[in-house]
Design an enzyme around this catalytic site. Structure first.
Site, PDB file in Angstrom:
ATOM      1  N   ARG A  11       0.798  -1.220   0.000  1.00  0.00           N
ATOM      2  CA  ARG A  11       0.000   0.000   0.000  1.00  0.00           C
ATOM      3  C   ARG A  11       0.837   1.280   0.000  1.00  0.00           C
ATOM      4  O   ARG A  11       0.287   2.377  -0.128  1.00  0.00           O
ATOM      5  CB  ARG A  11      -0.927  -0.004   1.208  1.00  0.00           C
ATOM      6  CG  ARG A  11      -0.222  -0.012   2.559  1.00  0.00           C
ATOM      7  CD  ARG A  11      -1.213  -0.346   3.660  1.00  0.00           C
ATOM      8  NE  ARG A  11      -0.602  -0.379   4.986  1.00  0.00           N
ATOM      9  CZ  ARG A  11      -1.261  -0.749   6.085  1.00  0.00           C
ATOM     10  NH1 ARG A  11      -2.517  -1.110   6.007  1.00  0.00           N
ATOM     11  NH2 ARG A  11      -0.665  -0.761   7.246  1.00  0.00           N
ATOM     12  N   ARG A  41      -1.086  -4.642   2.739  1.00  0.00           N
ATOM     13  CA  ARG A  41       0.324  -4.406   3.056  1.00  0.00           C
ATOM     14  C   ARG A  41       1.201  -5.625   2.750  1.00  0.00           C
ATOM     15  O   ARG A  41       2.343  -5.490   2.306  1.00  0.00           O
ATOM     16  CB  ARG A  41       0.410  -4.079   4.552  1.00  0.00           C
ATOM     17  CG  ARG A  41       1.783  -4.190   5.217  1.00  0.00           C
ATOM     18  CD  ARG A  41       1.607  -3.959   6.711  1.00  0.00           C
ATOM     19  NE  ARG A  41       2.759  -4.335   7.503  1.00  0.00           N
ATOM     20  CZ  ARG A  41       3.587  -3.463   8.085  1.00  0.00           C
ATOM     21  NH1 ARG A  41       3.410  -2.172   7.914  1.00  0.00           N
ATOM     22  NH2 ARG A  41       4.582  -3.882   8.829  1.00  0.00           N
ATOM     23  N   ASN A  44       8.467  -7.455   5.649  1.00  0.00           N
ATOM     24  CA  ASN A  44       9.533  -6.822   6.441  1.00  0.00           C
ATOM     25  C   ASN A  44       9.601  -7.402   7.860  1.00  0.00           C
ATOM     26  O   ASN A  44      10.062  -6.747   8.793  1.00  0.00           O
ATOM     27  CB  ASN A  44       9.343  -5.303   6.500  1.00  0.00           C
ATOM     28  CG  ASN A  44      10.615  -4.586   6.932  1.00  0.00           C
ATOM     29  OD1 ASN A  44      11.730  -5.080   6.703  1.00  0.00           O
ATOM     30  ND2 ASN A  44      10.469  -3.433   7.573  1.00  0.00           N
ATOM     31  N   ARG A  45       9.130  -8.635   8.008  1.00  0.00           N
ATOM     32  CA  ARG A  45       9.352  -9.390   9.258  1.00  0.00           C
ATOM     33  C   ARG A  45       9.801 -10.806   8.939  1.00  0.00           C
ATOM     34  O   ARG A  45       9.871 -11.641   9.817  1.00  0.00           O
ATOM     35  CB  ARG A  45       8.046  -9.464  10.081  1.00  0.00           C
ATOM     36  CG  ARG A  45       7.503  -8.122  10.561  1.00  0.00           C
ATOM     37  CD  ARG A  45       8.390  -7.498  11.632  1.00  0.00           C
ATOM     38  NE  ARG A  45       7.784  -6.285  12.182  1.00  0.00           N
ATOM     39  CZ  ARG A  45       7.787  -5.101  11.613  1.00  0.00           C
ATOM     40  NH1 ARG A  45       8.391  -4.940  10.437  1.00  0.00           N
ATOM     41  NH2 ARG A  45       7.209  -4.058  12.198  1.00  0.00           N
ATOM     42  N   HIS A  70      10.439   2.631   2.367  1.00  0.00           N
ATOM     43  CA  HIS A  70       9.055   2.515   2.849  1.00  0.00           C
ATOM     44  C   HIS A  70       8.435   3.912   2.953  1.00  0.00           C
ATOM     45  O   HIS A  70       9.092   4.917   2.749  1.00  0.00           O
ATOM     46  CB  HIS A  70       9.044   1.901   4.258  1.00  0.00           C
ATOM     47  CG  HIS A  70       9.492   0.475   4.327  1.00  0.00           C
ATOM     48  ND1 HIS A  70       8.661  -0.539   4.719  1.00  0.00           N
ATOM     49  CD2 HIS A  70      10.691  -0.109   4.062  1.00  0.00           C
ATOM     50  CE1 HIS A  70       9.312  -1.688   4.695  1.00  0.00           C
ATOM     51  NE2 HIS A  70      10.551  -1.462   4.310  1.00  0.00           N
ATOM     52  N   SER A  71       7.147   3.930   3.310  1.00  0.00           N
ATOM     53  CA  SER A  71       6.505   5.177   3.715  1.00  0.00           C
ATOM     54  C   SER A  71       5.525   4.812   4.823  1.00  0.00           C
ATOM     55  O   SER A  71       5.161   3.644   4.961  1.00  0.00           O
ATOM     56  CB  SER A  71       5.757   5.806   2.536  1.00  0.00           C
ATOM     57  OG  SER A  71       4.587   5.063   2.221  1.00  0.00           O
ATOM     58  N   GLU A 110      11.588   6.025   5.487  1.00  0.00           N
ATOM     59  CA  GLU A 110      10.139   6.200   5.583  1.00  0.00           C
ATOM     60  C   GLU A 110       9.840   7.547   4.923  1.00  0.00           C
ATOM     61  O   GLU A 110      10.148   8.600   5.491  1.00  0.00           O
ATOM     62  CB  GLU A 110       9.674   6.231   7.053  1.00  0.00           C
ATOM     63  CG  GLU A 110       9.803   4.918   7.780  1.00  0.00           C
ATOM     64  CD  GLU A 110       8.663   3.952   7.495  1.00  0.00           C
ATOM     65  OE1 GLU A 110       7.681   4.352   6.841  1.00  0.00           O
ATOM     66  OE2 GLU A 110       8.765   2.801   7.921  1.00  0.00           O
TER      67      GLU A 110
END
Lengths: 308, 94
Positions: free
Chosen positions: A70, A126, A143-144, A195-196, A269
């Site tokens: 997203r 996401r 991202n995990r 990322h953002s 970010e």
């Protein structure tokens, strides 16, 4: 658009348009760019990476955007970065010098299944799109899913959560492909995962509070990069290690890349501070990309000037 | 196709660690269907949460009862997405 000069950089685009853009850019600049397919997503989409290279056997700089589906501003910025590299090579002395010594690898849509899903079914998606056996909830937080601190308290074991770490490290083909690429390349010096939102520049670690051995250098470089970023539109960034700046996050990209020996491992970010979140208006794509590029250049130039 | 009609995004500003803990408890209430865009970790950082329409009353009551400050960051997520869609269609036409 018939050429990448005609491409609309100030708008969000569907996956097929981004793929066409990449093919067009490669065709226009085949002396500088090639497209590498590093794997396939769960739903069988190619994981495309643009390689900008001016010679053989160079160390590499990695940039990825769009790992969280997203976060549309990130692939939109990645598209702009790709064109910027083409435009500036041979014109901007710093970038030219970087590219005469390093290859740049750019993965614009790191999570293509998720990105497609945000365009067709759920704009706020996401995660990846792989089903989870025994659960009706789909997908893993990419991202995990990395093999450093995997499964710790800074991730969720519940497949229905946004931060679900997945059944095992690298269980997601989108992550495994990058892991395999990084290992097979063996000479990446910088890894930038974008990322953002929330305007931060973060370095390892996320899974532990022990400072990274290069913390002082990483911190100072983050300060310089964010100052340069802010100089364009006065966008204020905070910076620091993940765990001290935001929260404990386990199994994240840059902890793994740093522990692989890639010293300049950072995660960005991008904008904004709290008006739009993941729905940043398209008229902010160009300013976001432009300011972010300044920070990327600071880190890439530092990499060039400080070989290790 | 999932829609987000009536979903709001709240920006919550916790004043202390106790309020952070309350927000963590709130975020664990699965039935509310909350989507934490920025998680509750420290009072120096805002918490952004997308709240489905059906959970708005419960969440706002919870915040009010516990004197936790917040503001509505996005009034209606679907409106914003529709606007985004309009921009993209217009761009396609161009």
């Amino acid at each position: 658009p018939r050429t990448t000069d005609d491409f609309d950089y100030a708008n969000y685009h569907e996956l097929s348009t981004i793929n066409s853009f990449m093919d067009m850019l490669v065709a226009e600049n085949n002396n500088l760019i090639s497209k590498i397919v590093i794997g396939q997503s769960y739903e069988g989409r190619p994981l495309n990476v643009l390689k900008f290279s001016t010679g053989a056997n160079r160390p590499g700089i990695w940039i990825d955007t769009g790992i969280h589906a997203r976060e549309w501003i990130t692939p939109a910025s990645g598209i702009w970065f790709a064109k910027k590299i083409v435009n500036d090579y041979g014109r901007d002395s710093v970038l030219t010098d970087i590219l005469n010594n390093y290859d740049i690898f750019l993965e614009i849509v790191t999570n293509p299944d998720g990105y497609q899903f945000t365009h067709t079914s759920n704009r706020m998606w996401r995660k990846t799109r792989k089903p989870n056996p025994g659960s009706s909830c789909v997908g893993v937080d990419p991202n995990r899913n990395w093999d450093t601190g995997f499964g710790g308290p800074g991730a969720s074991g519940n497949p229905c959560d946004e931060t679900y770490h997945g059944p095992s490290p690298n269980s997601e083909p989108e992550i495994k492909a990058i892991v395999d690429f990084v290992k097979s390349h063996g000479n990446l010096k910088t890894f930038l995962s974008i990322h953002s939102y929330s305007q931060m520049l973060l370095y390892p670690y996320g899974y532990k509070s022990t400072p990274a051995k290069d913390q002082a250098e990483l911190h100072e470089l983050a300060r310089k990069a964010t100052a340069e970023l802010q100089s364009l539109h006065n966008t204020r960034y905070t910076y620091g290690s993940i765990i001290t700046t935001i929260y404990q996050a386990d199994g994240v990209t840059i902890d793994w890349t740093y522990d692989q020996g890639i010293k300049y491992s950072y995660t960005f970010e991008l904008r904004d501070t709290g008006r739009y979140g993941f729905v940043l208006p398209a008229d902010q794509i160009l300013p976001t990309a432009e300011e972010t590029w300044l920070a990327l250049m600071v880190i890439m130039e530092h990499t060039k000037n400080n070989p290790y | 196709k999932t829609t987000f009609e009536g979903h709001q995004v709240l920006r919550i500003t916790a004043q202390d660690a106790a309020q952070i803990n309350l927000l963590k408890e709130l975020s664990e209430q699965q039935h509310l269907g909350l989507d934490l865009w920025m998680e509750p970790v420290h009072e120096s950082l805002p918490v952004d949460v997308r709240v489905p329409f059906n959970s708005l009353q419960a969440v706002r009551s919870f915040l009010g009862y516990n004197h936790i400050q917040y503001r509505v960051m996005i009034e209606d997520v679907q409106d914003l997405l529709d606007e985004e869609q309009r921009h993209m269609l217009k761009s396609h036409v161009i």
